[in-house]
Design a protein around this motif. Sequence first.
Motif, short mmCIF file in Angstrom:
data_model
loop_
_atom_site.label_atom_id
_atom_site.label_comp_id
_atom_site.label_asym_id
_atom_site.label_seq_id
_atom_site.Cartn_x
_atom_site.Cartn_y
_atom_site.Cartn_z
N VAL A 1 0.85 -1.19 0.00
CA VAL A 1 0.00 0.00 0.00
C VAL A 1 0.88 1.24 0.00
CG1 VAL A 1 -1.70 1.32 1.33
CG2 VAL A 1 -1.85 -1.16 1.24
N ARG A 2 0.58 2.20 -0.86
CA ARG A 2 1.30 3.46 -0.84
C ARG A 2 0.90 4.22 0.42
NH1 ARG A 2 4.29 4.26 -5.25
NH2 ARG A 2 3.63 3.26 -7.16
N VAL A 3 1.86 4.91 1.03
CA VAL A 3 1.60 5.63 2.27
C VAL A 3 0.53 6.70 2.05
CG1 VAL A 3 2.63 7.05 4.08
CG2 VAL A 3 3.91 5.13 3.14
N ARG A 4 0.55 7.32 0.89
CA ARG A 4 -0.47 8.34 0.58
C ARG A 4 -1.88 7.73 0.65
NH1 ARG A 4 -0.33 13.28 -1.98
NH2 ARG A 4 -2.39 13.99 -2.53
N ARG A 5 -2.05 6.54 0.09
CA ARG A 5 -3.36 5.87 0.14
C ARG A 5 -3.72 5.51 1.57
NH1 ARG A 5 -5.24 0.31 -2.53
NH2 ARG A 5 -7.45 0.55 -2.14
N LEU A 6 -2.73 5.13 2.35
CA LEU A 6 -2.97 4.83 3.77
C LEU A 6 -3.47 6.08 4.49
CD1 LEU A 6 -2.50 2.73 6.12
CD2 LEU A 6 -0.34 3.90 6.46
N PHE A 7 -2.83 7.22 4.24
CA PHE A 7 -3.28 8.47 4.85
C PHE A 7 -4.71 8.80 4.44
CE2 PHE A 7 1.24 10.40 5.31
CZ PHE A 7 1.41 9.72 6.51
N GLU A 8 -5.00 8.66 3.15
CA GLU A 8 -6.33 8.99 2.66
C GLU A 8 -7.40 8.05 3.20
OE1 GLU A 8 -5.85 9.06 -1.58
OE2 GLU A 8 -4.83 11.00 -1.54
N SER A 9 -6.98 6.89 3.72
CA SER A 9 -7.92 5.95 4.32
C SER A 9 -8.19 6.24 5.78
CB SER A 9 -7.39 4.52 4.18
OG SER A 9 -7.32 4.16 2.82
N LEU A 10 -7.46 7.18 6.35
CA LEU A 10 -7.71 7.56 7.74
C LEU A 10 -8.92 8.49 7.79
CD1 LEU A 10 -4.05 8.17 8.89
CD2 LEU A 10 -5.56 6.34 9.66
N PRO A 11 -9.74 8.37 8.83
CA PRO A 11 -10.91 9.24 8.93
C PRO A 11 -10.52 10.72 8.96
CG PRO A 11 -10.98 7.51 10.60
CD PRO A 11 -9.64 7.44 9.93
N GLY A 12 -11.21 11.52 8.15
CA GLY A 12 -11.00 12.96 8.15
C GLY A 12 -9.82 13.46 7.35
N ILE A 13 -9.16 12.58 6.60
CA ILE A 13 -7.99 13.00 5.82
C ILE A 13 -8.29 12.78 4.34
CG2 ILE A 13 -5.56 12.59 5.31
CD1 ILE A 13 -5.14 12.04 8.19
N ASP B 1 5.32 16.97 5.45
CA ASP B 1 5.72 17.25 6.83
C ASP B 1 6.55 16.12 7.44
OD1 ASP B 1 4.31 19.59 6.61
OD2 ASP B 1 2.59 18.90 7.82
N LEU B 2 6.22 14.88 7.09
CA LEU B 2 6.92 13.73 7.65
C LEU B 2 8.15 13.33 6.84
CD1 LEU B 2 3.82 11.56 8.62
CD2 LEU B 2 5.29 12.87 10.15
N GLY B 3 8.38 13.98 5.71
CA GLY B 3 9.55 13.66 4.89
C GLY B 3 9.44 12.31 4.21
N ILE B 4 8.24 11.97 3.76
CA ILE B 4 8.00 10.68 3.10
C ILE B 4 7.70 10.96 1.63
CG2 ILE B 4 6.53 8.64 3.02
CD1 ILE B 4 6.02 9.02 6.02
N SER B 5 8.33 10.22 0.76
CA SER B 5 8.15 10.38 -0.68
C SER B 5 6.72 9.99 -1.10
CB SER B 5 9.15 9.49 -1.42
OG SER B 5 8.86 9.45 -2.79
N GLU B 6 6.23 10.65 -2.15
CA GLU B 6 4.90 10.35 -2.70
C GLU B 6 4.78 8.89 -3.13
OE1 GLU B 6 1.97 12.07 -3.61
OE2 GLU B 6 2.56 13.86 -2.52
N SER B 7 5.87 8.31 -3.58
CA SER B 7 5.83 6.95 -4.11
C SER B 7 6.16 5.88 -3.06
CB SER B 7 6.81 6.82 -5.28
OG SER B 7 8.13 7.07 -4.83
N ARG B 8 6.41 6.28 -1.83
CA ARG B 8 6.80 5.33 -0.78
C ARG B 8 5.65 4.39 -0.43
NH1 ARG B 8 11.34 3.84 0.23
NH2 ARG B 8 12.07 5.96 0.45
N ARG B 9 6.00 3.13 -0.27
CA ARG B 9 5.02 2.12 0.17
C ARG B 9 5.27 1.82 1.64
NH1 ARG B 9 2.47 -0.15 -4.33
NH2 ARG B 9 3.52 0.32 -6.28
N VAL B 10 4.28 1.22 2.29
CA VAL B 10 4.38 0.95 3.72
C VAL B 10 5.58 0.06 4.02
CG1 VAL B 10 3.23 -0.19 5.67
CG2 VAL B 10 1.92 1.29 4.15
#
Length: 104
Positions: free
Chosen positions: A53-65, A76-85
């Motif tokens: 799972v891409r971290v961006r998709r993980l964030f978007e799956s959190l409530p309210g994000i 803010d966290l210094g994580i690349s757009e393409s980074r996976r979990v």
Amino acid sequence: MALPALTPAQRAEALKKAAAVRRERGELLAQLKAGDLPLTALLEREDAVVGKVRVRRLFESLPGIGSVRAGQLLSDLGISESRRVQGLGPAQRARLLAQFPHQN
């Protein structure tokens, strides 16, 4: 590197397996979105279902994000757009979990 030639039966089996993994990944992210699954429990899983799972998709799956907030969090966290979990380092995981203390 060229992909190996698959027989129609092997191809059908691979497609069935990939669909099952996508279905399981979708169910996990839906549970996360509904608040039924804590973020820490999801990140503790060491399998390919969560790891891909891409971290961006993980964030978007959190409530309210949404999409915009997910992009801000990655920055803010210094994580690349393409980074996976599975590619998150220990420091990145710690910062991610510290960002969401209510999700633990």
